[in-house]
Design a protein around this motif. Structure first.
Motif, mmCIF file in Angstrom:
data_model
loop_
_atom_site.group_PDB
_atom_site.id
_atom_site.type_symbol
_atom_site.label_atom_id
_atom_site.label_comp_id
_atom_site.label_asym_id
_atom_site.label_seq_id
_atom_site.Cartn_x
_atom_site.Cartn_y
_atom_site.Cartn_z
ATOM 1 N N MET A 1 31.635 77.189 58.032
ATOM 2 C CA MET A 1 32.561 78.259 58.365
ATOM 3 C C MET A 1 31.831 79.592 58.326
ATOM 4 N N THR A 2 32.044 80.412 59.310
ATOM 5 C CA THR A 2 31.393 81.711 59.385
ATOM 6 C C THR A 2 32.137 82.713 58.520
ATOM 7 N N SER A 3 31.426 83.413 57.649
ATOM 8 C CA SER A 3 32.039 84.428 56.810
ATOM 9 C C SER A 3 32.364 85.652 57.643
ATOM 10 N N SER A 4 33.421 86.356 57.257
ATOM 11 C CA SER A 4 33.812 87.568 57.965
ATOM 12 C C SER A 4 33.172 88.781 57.312
ATOM 13 N N LEU A 5 33.116 89.866 58.056
ATOM 14 C CA LEU A 5 32.566 91.104 57.535
ATOM 15 C C LEU A 5 33.414 91.612 56.371
ATOM 16 N N PRO A 6 32.823 92.373 55.451
ATOM 17 C CA PRO A 6 33.629 93.006 54.406
ATOM 18 C C PRO A 6 34.707 93.903 55.036
ATOM 19 N N ALA A 7 35.818 94.066 54.328
ATOM 20 C CA ALA A 7 36.889 94.934 54.847
ATOM 21 C C ALA A 7 36.441 96.382 54.930
ATOM 22 N N ALA A 8 35.513 96.768 54.057
ATOM 23 C CA ALA A 8 34.985 98.140 54.072
ATOM 24 C C ALA A 8 33.685 98.167 53.286
ATOM 25 N N VAL A 9 32.861 99.161 53.576
ATOM 26 C CA VAL A 9 31.650 99.411 52.800
ATOM 27 C C VAL A 9 31.752 100.826 52.252
ATOM 28 N N LEU A 10 31.569 100.946 50.944
ATOM 29 C CA LEU A 10 31.742 102.214 50.234
ATOM 30 C C LEU A 10 30.368 102.718 49.800
ATOM 31 N N TRP A 11 30.028 103.900 50.256
ATOM 32 C CA TRP A 11 28.693 104.452 50.054
ATOM 33 C C TRP A 11 28.697 105.576 49.023
ATOM 34 N N LEU A 157 41.857 103.597 51.975
ATOM 35 C CA LEU A 157 41.533 102.719 53.103
ATOM 36 C C LEU A 157 42.549 101.589 53.264
ATOM 37 N N GLY A 158 43.324 101.334 52.217
ATOM 38 C CA GLY A 158 44.286 100.236 52.262
ATOM 39 C C GLY A 158 43.631 98.873 52.155
ATOM 40 N N VAL A 159 42.564 98.781 51.343
ATOM 41 C CA VAL A 159 41.836 97.522 51.189
ATOM 42 C C VAL A 159 41.754 97.157 49.709
ATOM 43 N N ALA A 160 41.614 95.871 49.428
ATOM 44 C CA ALA A 160 41.431 95.413 48.058
ATOM 45 C C ALA A 160 39.974 95.593 47.653
ATOM 46 N N PRO A 161 39.708 96.085 46.444
ATOM 47 C CA PRO A 161 38.313 96.285 46.017
ATOM 48 C C PRO A 161 37.434 95.051 46.199
ATOM 49 N N ALA A 162 37.959 93.877 45.898
ATOM 50 C CA ALA A 162 37.154 92.659 45.990
ATOM 51 C C ALA A 162 36.754 92.324 47.415
ATOM 52 N N ASP A 163 37.439 92.912 48.397
ATOM 53 C CA ASP A 163 37.139 92.643 49.807
ATOM 54 C C ASP A 163 36.114 93.610 50.380
ATOM 55 N N THR A 164 35.579 94.499 49.531
ATOM 56 C CA THR A 164 34.652 95.522 49.997
ATOM 57 C C THR A 164 33.273 95.327 49.367
ATOM 58 N N VAL A 165 32.340 96.166 49.778
ATOM 59 C CA VAL A 165 30.997 96.222 49.186
ATOM 60 C C VAL A 165 30.689 97.681 48.882
ATOM 61 N N ALA A 166 30.094 97.942 47.727
ATOM 62 C CA ALA A 166 29.625 99.284 47.392
ATOM 63 C C ALA A 166 28.108 99.308 47.410
ATOM 64 N N ILE A 167 27.555 100.464 47.786
ATOM 65 C CA ILE A 167 26.106 100.666 47.776
ATOM 66 C C ILE A 167 25.830 101.884 46.896
ATOM 67 N N GLU A 168 24.999 101.705 45.870
ATOM 68 C CA GLU A 168 24.747 102.734 44.864
ATOM 69 C C GLU A 168 23.267 102.801 44.507
ATOM 70 N N ASP A 169 22.883 103.907 43.842
ATOM 71 C CA ASP A 169 21.487 104.044 43.425
ATOM 72 C C ASP A 169 21.327 104.316 41.933
ATOM 73 N N SER A 170 22.426 104.526 41.194
ATOM 74 C CA SER A 170 22.310 104.897 39.788
ATOM 75 C C SER A 170 23.115 103.957 38.904
ATOM 76 N N PRO A 171 22.717 103.801 37.636
ATOM 77 C CA PRO A 171 23.509 102.992 36.717
ATOM 78 C C PRO A 171 24.940 103.505 36.566
ATOM 79 N N THR A 172 25.116 104.824 36.583
ATOM 80 C CA THR A 172 26.453 105.407 36.470
ATOM 81 C C THR A 172 27.318 104.994 37.653
ATOM 82 N N GLY A 173 26.763 105.100 38.847
ATOM 83 C CA GLY A 173 27.511 104.729 40.040
ATOM 84 C C GLY A 173 27.790 103.246 40.113
#
Length: 228
Positions: A1-11, A157-173
């Motif tokens: 089964m092909t996975s779908s894209l994340p609902a959102a990407v948070l930068w 955005l109207g999306v569930a957190p688990a359906d998204t991806v975050a991109i970060e550079d710091s331990p705090t973030g």
């Protein structure tokens, strides 16, 4: 089964989308020295990813005789001046990945502890409509490492957190995104992200929406206790 894209990407912005940390450090050093103090690289590293009010309080402890709001405004103006002179110092692969995500129809949010005025300046120099939502330091109910900024972005955005991806550079973030329940990719710049709960990518260069899809599918399967 092909996975779908994340609902959102948070930068995240500083250090993730744009390499502005050196601008912040330069502004901090000049400010502390103007009051007769010293500001080391090691001290500057402790502010990476912090909310601006927390950073302002730390700079007061270093001898800056200004209110926290004055410190925040001063540093923001100094960094914005450098951005105006030099343009966006984009991190490798960031603009390309953002562009490809938008072309694939993925929703995006910028989640930064910088003031909205600075976030809007950075965004104004990107492709039009690069972000659906901006959550800035003056929008967040509580700053990173609290999950609030990321939860606010997901709600907008109207999306569930688990359906998204975050991109970060710091331990705090990373801490903020993980606390919000978001699968998180760490792209380190100034500080190590080992042990923070992020999946570490050394760079975004050459990364594609498919890479994010695969990462999200793996993270979700692992979280749910399935085979990976």
């Amino acid at each position: 089964m092909t996975s779908s894209l994340p609902a959102a990407v948070l930068w995240d912005m500083d250090g993730t989308l744009v390499d502005t940390e050196v601008y912040w450090m330069s502004a901090e050093t000049a400010l502390v020295e103007s009051f007769g103090g010293t500001w080391t690289h090691e001290q500057a590293l402790t502010l990476v990813g912090q909310g601006l009010e927390s950073s302002g309080a730390i700079l007061q402890d270093a001898g800056v005789r200004m209110s926290v709001s004055e410190i925040v405004q001063h540093l923001t103006e100094q960094v914005m001046n450098q951005l105006a002179e030099r343009g966006n110092p984009l991190r490798p692969g960031a603009a390309e990945l953002l562009r490809d995500l938008r072309a694939a129809g993925v929703r995006t949010a910028l989640v930064t502890m910088s003031l909205r005025s600075m976030a809007e300046l950075v965004v104004s120099r990107l492709d039009p409509d690069s972000f659906d939502v901006i959550v800035s330091g003056d929008d967040a109910t509580r700053p990173k490492p609290h999950p609030d900024p990321y939860l606010q972005a997901c709600a907008a955005l109207g999306v569930a957190p688990a359906d998204t991806v975050a991109i970060e550079d710091s331990p705090t973030g990373v801490g903020a995104a993980v606390a919000a329940g978001i699968p998180t990719i760490g792209v380190p710049l100034m500080v190590s992200l080992i042990g923070t709960g992020a999946t570490i990518w050394p760079t975004l260069e050459g990364r594609t929406p498919q890479d994010l899809t695969d990462f999200h599918a793996h993270a979700t399967t692992h979280r749910d206790g399935g085979r990976s």
